[in-house]
Motif scaffolding. Sequence first.
Motif, mmCIF file in Angstrom:
data_model
loop_
_atom_site.group_PDB
_atom_site.id
_atom_site.type_symbol
_atom_site.label_atom_id
_atom_site.label_comp_id
_atom_site.label_asym_id
_atom_site.label_seq_id
_atom_site.Cartn_x
_atom_site.Cartn_y
_atom_site.Cartn_z
ATOM 1 N N ALA A 176 -57.123 -89.844 -7.709
ATOM 2 C CA ALA A 176 -57.663 -90.844 -6.791
ATOM 3 C C ALA A 176 -56.970 -90.783 -5.434
ATOM 4 O O ALA A 176 -57.614 -90.902 -4.385
ATOM 5 C CB ALA A 176 -57.521 -92.242 -7.386
ATOM 6 N N ALA A 177 -55.653 -90.561 -5.436
ATOM 7 C CA ALA A 177 -54.912 -90.459 -4.169
ATOM 8 C C ALA A 177 -55.340 -89.213 -3.391
ATOM 9 O O ALA A 177 -55.521 -89.273 -2.176
ATOM 10 C CB ALA A 177 -53.413 -90.432 -4.438
ATOM 11 N N TRP A 178 -55.504 -88.087 -4.095
ATOM 12 C CA TRP A 178 -55.964 -86.873 -3.422
ATOM 13 C C TRP A 178 -57.369 -87.063 -2.870
ATOM 14 O O TRP A 178 -57.661 -86.667 -1.740
ATOM 15 C CB TRP A 178 -55.935 -85.675 -4.373
ATOM 16 C CG TRP A 178 -54.585 -85.086 -4.546
ATOM 17 C CD1 TRP A 178 -53.803 -85.127 -5.665
ATOM 18 C CD2 TRP A 178 -53.813 -84.369 -3.574
ATOM 19 N NE1 TRP A 178 -52.609 -84.480 -5.444
ATOM 20 C CE2 TRP A 178 -52.583 -84.008 -4.169
ATOM 21 C CE3 TRP A 178 -54.037 -84.003 -2.253
ATOM 22 C CZ2 TRP A 178 -51.604 -83.288 -3.487
ATOM 23 C CZ3 TRP A 178 -53.054 -83.290 -1.577
ATOM 24 C CH2 TRP A 178 -51.865 -82.947 -2.191
ATOM 25 N N ASN A 179 -58.252 -87.646 -3.661
ATOM 26 C CA ASN A 179 -59.628 -87.863 -3.210
ATOM 27 C C ASN A 179 -59.679 -88.784 -1.993
ATOM 28 O O ASN A 179 -60.473 -88.566 -1.073
ATOM 29 C CB ASN A 179 -60.489 -88.418 -4.342
ATOM 30 C CG ASN A 179 -60.759 -87.376 -5.413
ATOM 31 O OD1 ASN A 179 -60.700 -86.175 -5.152
ATOM 32 N ND2 ASN A 179 -61.036 -87.829 -6.613
ATOM 33 N N ALA A 180 -58.832 -89.803 -1.965
ATOM 34 C CA ALA A 180 -58.777 -90.704 -0.806
ATOM 35 C C ALA A 180 -58.286 -89.953 0.432
ATOM 36 O O ALA A 180 -58.825 -90.135 1.533
ATOM 37 C CB ALA A 180 -57.872 -91.894 -1.104
ATOM 38 N N LEU A 181 -57.271 -89.101 0.266
ATOM 39 C CA LEU A 181 -56.762 -88.306 1.386
ATOM 40 C C LEU A 181 -57.834 -87.348 1.894
ATOM 41 O O LEU A 181 -58.046 -87.231 3.105
ATOM 42 C CB LEU A 181 -55.515 -87.528 0.962
ATOM 43 C CG LEU A 181 -54.922 -86.591 2.007
ATOM 44 C CD1 LEU A 181 -54.451 -87.355 3.238
ATOM 45 C CD2 LEU A 181 -53.775 -85.791 1.405
ATOM 46 N N PHE A 182 -58.543 -86.677 0.986
ATOM 47 C CA PHE A 182 -59.595 -85.743 1.389
ATOM 48 C C PHE A 182 -60.736 -86.470 2.092
ATOM 49 O O PHE A 182 -61.286 -85.972 3.068
ATOM 50 C CB PHE A 182 -60.122 -84.962 0.185
ATOM 51 C CG PHE A 182 -59.108 -84.046 -0.449
ATOM 52 C CD1 PHE A 182 -57.993 -83.595 0.261
ATOM 53 C CD2 PHE A 182 -59.251 -83.638 -1.754
ATOM 54 C CE1 PHE A 182 -57.065 -82.749 -0.317
ATOM 55 C CE2 PHE A 182 -58.329 -82.786 -2.340
ATOM 56 C CZ PHE A 182 -57.232 -82.343 -1.625
ATOM 57 N N ALA A 183 -61.097 -87.652 1.607
ATOM 58 C CA ALA A 183 -62.160 -88.433 2.251
ATOM 59 C C ALA A 183 -61.748 -88.840 3.665
ATOM 60 O O ALA A 183 -62.555 -88.783 4.599
ATOM 61 C CB ALA A 183 -62.489 -89.666 1.413
ATOM 62 N N LYS A 184 -60.496 -89.229 3.829
ATOM 63 C CA LYS A 184 -60.001 -89.608 5.155
ATOM 64 C C LYS A 184 -59.994 -88.400 6.085
ATOM 65 O O LYS A 184 -60.409 -88.494 7.241
ATOM 66 C CB LYS A 184 -58.604 -90.209 5.046
ATOM 67 C CG LYS A 184 -58.102 -90.791 6.329
ATOM 68 C CD LYS A 184 -56.798 -91.525 6.132
ATOM 69 C CE LYS A 184 -56.342 -92.103 7.466
ATOM 70 N NZ LYS A 184 -55.080 -92.796 7.363
#
Length: 100
Positions: free
Chosen positions: A25-33
């Motif tokens: 979830a943290a990686w996905n949030a970083l990639f989305a940002k």
Amino acid sequence: MLKTTLTAAVGLLSFAPLANASSDAAWNALFAKANGTCIGQSRMVSPEATAPVVFDDVTGKIAVLLREKSPKTKKMVNVVCLYDKKSGKASIAEYRWLGQ
């Protein structure tokens, strides 16, 4: 006493790798940002984007390649975006393949 101390030390060390791991979830949030920042700065309407390319922590960057057909010239426009993980800022530059 020594056995208890040794057991406790081994137990604590077994959790050390988990402290540095990030969740999906943290990686996905970083990639989305990173994607959102890159697309916003590119001023493209609906670009295709590559999966993020994550550089090591020393570099601290994520690269995203974007492309879109220009509505004016009908040619494909290619840009590379470097997203800085610490500052949250991105740099955009257009690129062309060699020979084109």
